[in-house]
Design an enzyme around this catalytic site. Sequence first.
Site, PDB file in Angstrom:
ATOM      1  CB  CYS A 106      35.102  -9.286 -39.647  1.00 20.98           C
ATOM      2  SG  CYS A 106      36.213  -7.850 -40.787  1.00 20.98           S
ATOM      3  CB  THR A 107      32.952  -5.479 -39.056  1.00 19.80           C
ATOM      4  OG1 THR A 107      32.883  -5.963 -40.491  1.00 19.80           O
ATOM      5  CG2 THR A 107      34.947  -4.558 -39.472  1.00 19.80           C
TER       6      THR A 107
END
Length: 321
Positions: A106-107
């Site tokens: 993800c981030t």
Amino acid sequence: MVRPLLVVLFDGVQSLDVSGPLEVFAGVGHATPDHVPYPLTTASLDGRPVRTQSGLRLAPDLPLAAAEVEHTLLVPGGEGTRHPDPALVEWLRTHGPRAERLMAVCTGSLLLAAAGLLDGRRATTHWAFCDRLSRLRPAVRVDPDPIFVRDGPVATSAGVTAGIDLALALVEEDHGRETALAIARQLVVFLRRPGNQAQFSAQLAAQTARREPLRELQQFITEHPAADLSVEALAARARLSPRHFARAFRAETGTTPGRYVDRVRLEHARRLLEDTTDGVQEVARAAGYGTAEAMRRAFAKALDTAPAEYRRRFHAPLPAH
């Protein structure tokens, strides 16, 4: 071969970005005892517990200063990546290149990018942060569509479940498909999502039209992929001229009618190849391609594989009776 895995923890981390992949890697020792398990270590900057974005507290094994980067370095995402501790970014800049394999969930890609570890590479992240990743580090070739991307020793993924998909792909690379399948079954997840699968289905990737005739048309396309879905035919159903229809559809959905139809047909064909034993020609007709050759060209363009190969890799086993 022993492949130690080091997981970076920080305040505001997404707990599932940590636990999801770790359950996959830990499953190697449980599902297939003949394989060498991954030694798993977690570390935070100061070695103290961190609080995840959901409020859960995670206790690391040791501080990052004492951690060894031997094989795989896993960087999860979460709210803590929005304004990361500069010391964490500096640690990644210094120690990241020592890893044989970098993995961001993800981030977590934002942290790797901030440390300069994605420069010149193709990468992805959660769809909502792809623009931010591009602005943060223009040298990164951001691909917003796939659920995960491999570029040499660096692997990046989209949201939470995509981290599990990526972890399963890495286990398959290290230990073979049967091991990855055994872990997927144990976790009750499907080992069938290739990295180039889109983060969104066609219906989610496109905006829902505001006007009812166009909304109904989107539903019609989804339910009847084998129908005549030319611009002229769709315009007639919407009681608009072809030119007015094409302009209105794009304005309200963010994509052209042709691209929307292509995506719906590709998804429908993939589901049939995954979930049925229908022949390739039969699938091609049901998905609206008409011929197996037309479907083969569509798969080659979108997925860089042939329908038969796609089925071989991702067909779900039939339930035992």
